[in-house]
Design an enzyme around this catalytic site. Structure first.
Site, PDB file in Angstrom:
ATOM      1  N   ASN A   1      -1.591  -1.422  -8.081  1.00 44.71           N
ATOM      2  CA  ASN A   1      -2.557  -2.515  -8.009  1.00 44.71           C
ATOM      3  C   ASN A   1      -3.685  -2.257  -8.977  1.00 44.71           C
ATOM      4  O   ASN A   1      -4.001  -1.102  -9.259  1.00 44.71           O
ATOM      5  CB  ASN A   1      -3.155  -2.579  -6.602  1.00 44.71           C
ATOM      6  CG  ASN A   1      -2.318  -3.399  -5.665  1.00 44.71           C
ATOM      7  OD1 ASN A   1      -1.922  -4.506  -5.989  1.00 44.71           O
ATOM      8  ND2 ASN A   1      -2.038  -2.857  -4.508  1.00 44.71           N
TER       9      ASN A   1
ATOM     10  N   ILE B   1      -1.828  -0.217   7.137  1.00 42.86           N
ATOM     11  CA  ILE B   1      -2.572   0.960   7.611  1.00 42.86           C
ATOM     12  C   ILE B   1      -3.743   0.526   8.487  1.00 42.86           C
ATOM     13  O   ILE B   1      -3.952   1.039   9.591  1.00 42.86           O
ATOM     14  CB  ILE B   1      -3.077   1.792   6.401  1.00 42.86           C
ATOM     15  CG1 ILE B   1      -1.886   2.199   5.529  1.00 42.86           C
ATOM     16  CG2 ILE B   1      -3.852   3.007   6.882  1.00 42.86           C
ATOM     17  CD1 ILE B   1      -2.272   2.736   4.154  1.00 42.86           C
TER      18      ILE B   1
END
Ligand code: C5P
Length: 397
Positions: free
Chosen positions: A211, A309
């Site tokens: 990213n 997460i």
């Protein structure tokens, strides 16, 4: 914004080869807007001249307790009145011993004893044997108990040719520690866990999917949390950034590794701030060998979903208070609030990807159950400090 604007600091120098680094520190303190009065011991003048420090600070340099240039000729009193801190860089083993015992036999030691409530910060610098000597360690403990802030020392090569503990921190580290000292300790005693940076999902040994994230916002938050007095652990994807002082960094590559680290560290954290730009998908079966170009045909890749997460940490029974980040390109309010509810977190911080990517500054909007609360656009470190104050204010008990 200048980090030390409006402050007046007394910079003390004692005898040691690290004195040459004090000139650089002085320069950087001035760059940050501090007014600096330099006080030297006689021993320090063997390593660097008062002229150098006078030229840099643009102010007189003091050595003599009876210096008549100070109003009322009482330099040992007058110099610390109204000062924001006394910072001694470098601090020799001998000067630590003097401070620990309250000696007052030169201007610098006397003004330390006479400084009243003015904070004292010292950066020890000495040979490793001198630092680990029981007497020096005893003095260090005594100074700590007396409320003196010890900055370092660090470890590494020493001017004497030996290697070990006792090396003075670098000027940049001392400056950061001084700036940190002035920040309100709104997270004292708290444990903060963060994720930051991108993740990196292998396609084959030489190619990855990642990213566009520099990690700056996450690192600024880690620094701001440490400045606020928290114990900080930072799980970081690959970035080019230095670890902020006092922060424990855990390096990871893939989202699966970041997930494993977060689940291992989260149970003992009070606050979890997920800033990382986690890859949503991992390549299902990364190739063990480099993929070769075959007749111009691109390879076909299949993906598996990575674990969320933040959502998993937020679902932990008795887990930390969670903060998420939402980087969007449009309809920020709508997406950020939806994300907050979906991930089950009390606070989601939104920003527009086009505003924040590769930028020094951030324009953050806080989303909680009461609605949207924009922060003013500012440098990422200042935005991080403002966000840490908001988190501290909202934290239960
Ligand atoms: O779902 P999205 O990636 O937009 O959500 C962003 C927030 O969720 C960030 O706080 C990011 O760190 C976190 N996140 C995560 N694990 C993922 C994806 C996002 O912790 N797999």
């Amino acid at each position: 914004m200048l980090e030390l604007a409006g402050t007046r600091i007394v910079l003390g120098l004692t005898g040691g080869i690290a004195c040459y680094k004090s000139a650089e520190l002085l320069r950087r303190m001035l760059d940050q807007g501090a007014q600096v009065d330099v006080v030297m011991t006689e021993a320090a003048t063997h390593f660097i001249t008062p002229t150098t420090l006078q030229a840099l600070s643009g102010r007189p340099v003091y050595l003599d307790p009876l210096d008549a240039r100070v109003p009322n000729s009482m330099a040992h009193i007058t110099l610390t009145r109204g000062a924001d801190a006394v910072l001694i860089v470098p601090t020799s083993a001998d000067f630590m011993a003097k401070l620990a015992h309250g000696h007052a036999d030169d201007l610098l030691s006397t003004l330390c004893v006479a400084r009243g409530e003015v904070p004292l910060l010292i950066a020890p610098a000495m040979n490793r044997e001198m630092w680990t000597h029981p007497a020096t360690q005893r003095n260090a403990r005594q100074l700590h108990a007396d409320g003196v802030a010890l900055l370092g020392p660090g470890e590494g090569d020493q001017a004497c040719g030996e290697t070990g503990e006792g090396r003075m921190l670098e000027p940049g580290q001392i400056l950061d520690a001084l700036v940190a000292y002035f920040q309100p300790k709104v997270l004292a005693g708290r444990r903060v866990l963060l994720t930051a940076g991108p993740t990196s999902e292998p396609i084959d040994p030489v190619r990855v999917i990642t990213n566009r994230s520099s990690g700056r916002m996450g690192y600024a938050l880690a620094r701001a949390a440490a400045e606020a007095g928290a114990t900080v652990e930072l799980i970081s994807g690959p970035t080019a950034l230095p670890t902020p002082q006092g922060v424990v960094r855990i390096d990871v590559g893939t989202a699966a590794q970041m997930h494993a680290a977060a689940m291992a560290y989260a149970p003992r954290a009070d606050i979890f701030i997920a800033v990382a730009a986690v890859a949503d998908w991992a390549v299902a079966q990364p190739s063990a060998a480099k993929l070769k170009k075959q007749d111009g045909q691109p390879p076909s890749l299949s993906f598996v979903q990575n674990p969320d997460i933040l959502a998993e940490v937020a679902a932990l029974a008795g887990g930390p208070w969670c903060v998420g980040f939402a980087a969007e390109t449009e309809r920020l309010d709508e997406h950020a609030q939806a994300k907050r509810l979906r991930k089950g977190v009390p606070l989601m911080v939104g920003n527009l990807a086009q505003d924040t990517m590769d930028a020094e500054s951030a324009r953050l909007v806080l989303y909680d159950e009461a609605g949207a609360h924009p922060l003013e656009p500012q440098h990422k470190l200042h935005a991080a400090r403002a966000l840490i104050r908001e988190i501290a204010r909202r934290m239960p008990g």
